[in-house]
Design a protein around this motif. Structure first.
Motif, PDB file in Angstrom:
ATOM      1  N   ILE A 163       0.837  -1.206   0.000  1.00 51.60           N
ATOM      2  CA  ILE A 163       0.000   0.000   0.000  1.00 51.60           C
ATOM      3  C   ILE A 163       0.870   1.253   0.000  1.00 51.60           C
ATOM      4  N   GLY A 167       0.468   2.560  -3.616  1.00 56.10           N
ATOM      5  CA  GLY A 167      -0.719   3.408  -3.473  1.00 56.10           C
ATOM      6  C   GLY A 167      -0.367   4.869  -3.311  1.00 56.10           C
ATOM      7  N   ALA A 171      -3.535   4.732   0.780  1.00 55.84           N
ATOM      8  CA  ALA A 171      -4.703   4.021   0.237  1.00 55.84           C
ATOM      9  C   ALA A 171      -4.381   3.500  -1.153  1.00 55.84           C
ATOM     10  N   ILE A 172      -5.066   2.427  -1.541  1.00 59.30           N
ATOM     11  CA  ILE A 172      -4.879   1.863  -2.879  1.00 59.30           C
ATOM     12  C   ILE A 172      -6.165   1.209  -3.351  1.00 59.30           C
ATOM     13  N   ASP A 173      -6.423   1.306  -4.633  1.00 62.03           N
ATOM     14  CA  ASP A 173      -7.538   0.604  -5.270  1.00 62.03           C
ATOM     15  C   ASP A 173      -6.952  -0.576  -6.029  1.00 62.03           C
ATOM     16  N   LYS A 175      -6.535  -3.420  -8.583  1.00 60.60           N
ATOM     17  CA  LYS A 175      -7.030  -3.642  -9.938  1.00 60.60           C
ATOM     18  C   LYS A 175      -6.884  -5.119 -10.314  1.00 60.60           C
ATOM     19  N   GLU A 208     -12.779  -1.656   1.877  1.00 58.03           N
ATOM     20  CA  GLU A 208     -14.039  -1.352   1.204  1.00 58.03           C
ATOM     21  C   GLU A 208     -13.971  -1.915  -0.214  1.00 58.03           C
ATOM     22  N   HIS A 209     -14.441  -3.150  -0.352  1.00 54.35           N
ATOM     23  CA  HIS A 209     -14.381  -3.852  -1.631  1.00 54.35           C
ATOM     24  C   HIS A 209     -12.919  -3.923  -2.097  1.00 54.35           C
ATOM     25  N   SER A 210     -12.577  -3.233  -3.178  1.00 57.07           N
ATOM     26  CA  SER A 210     -11.213  -3.304  -3.694  1.00 57.07           C
ATOM     27  C   SER A 210     -10.327  -2.167  -3.183  1.00 57.07           C
ATOM     28  N   ARG A 211     -10.874  -1.301  -2.344  1.00 50.75           N
ATOM     29  CA  ARG A 211     -10.091  -0.178  -1.818  1.00 50.75           C
ATOM     30  C   ARG A 211      -9.616  -0.476  -0.406  1.00 50.75           C
ATOM     31  N   LEU A 212      -8.316  -0.292  -0.195  1.00 52.75           N
ATOM     32  CA  LEU A 212      -7.716  -0.515   1.106  1.00 52.75           C
ATOM     33  C   LEU A 212      -7.101   0.791   1.613  1.00 52.75           C
ATOM     34  N   THR A 213      -7.405   1.147   2.859  1.00 58.80           N
ATOM     35  CA  THR A 213      -6.903   2.388   3.437  1.00 58.80           C
ATOM     36  C   THR A 213      -6.290   2.111   4.801  1.00 58.80           C
TER      37      THR A 213
END
Length: 215
Positions: A163, A167, A171-173, A175, A208-213
């Motif tokens: 991350i 990221g 945070a990172i989305d 893919k 949150e689904h594919s988002r990590l913070t």
């Protein structure tokens, strides 16, 4: 059998629209005419190989679309993802090697340019050379970060490192699927899911689904 050896998967070079193909890639845009004229366009089906471990490198590959991964398999059958390319050059370090040390597999239907090895190694145009050196420097930084990440002992450390380096602002989305991400981190998907759940429970991470913070 690798896709590069399958003639019916190749579209003739004269139809290539270089103006659109080179958008976003200064290095590819600087590719001289002689190299462009012998470049092939390959359609790679999902799970098909671009090349196999042990094959003799015959081309430099550029992924235009899709997802192609360099994968090394251990004697126990495990997989480690060494490089994941959605748009960019693939296996650059192998261009002057006698054989590939890993395989390249399409994780989804992909389109790839294949520049013959001889034509690519003969390039000496200044604009291309300078862009290529800059590209290799970026790739070296990426590989170093990946190597550093795999040297970390715990799954938590690898997750946080990913991350931080891949990221922005903690945070990172993602893919890719978490199963594919686990392979890239050198973890089993069970270990990844378990560690994410633990970090979320402790309040270290928001998932949150594919988002990590990172909190």
């Amino acid at each position: 059998m690798p896709i590069e050896k399958t003639p019916n998967e190749t579209r003739a070079a004269p139809v290539l629209d270089w103006k659109s193909l080179t958008l976003g890639s200064p290095v590819l845009a600087a590719l001289p005419g002689p190299a462009r004229r012998v470049t092939r366009l390959l359609d790679i089906p999902r799970h098909a190989s671009v090349f196999n471990q042990g094959d003799h490198p015959k081309a430099m590959f550029f992924v235009l679309s899709g997802d192609v991964r360099l994968v090394r398999r251990s004697s126990s059958g495990g997989e480690t993802i060494l490089q994941r390319t959605r748009r960019g050059f693939l296996a650059e370090a192998s261009i002057d090697q006698p054989a590939y040390h890993c395989g390249a597999i399409a994780a989804e239907p992909s389109t790839v340019l294949a520049i013959p090895r001889g034509a690519f190694k003969a390039l000496s145009v200044e604009a291309f050379r300078d862009g290529w050196i800059a590209h290799l420097a970026r790739e070296l930084r990426r590989v170093r970060a990946h190597s550093e990440r795999l040297s970390l002992k715990t799954a938590r450390e690898r997750i946080l490192h990913f991350i931080e380096t891949e990221g922005e602002r903690g945070a990172i989305d993602l893919k890719q699927s978490k199963k594919d991400w686990a392979a890239e981190l050198g973890l089993t998907h069970e270990a990844l899911y378990r560690t994410l759940a633990q970090m979320e429970k402790r309040g270290e991470l928001i998932v949150e689904h594919s988002r990590l913070t990172v909190r």
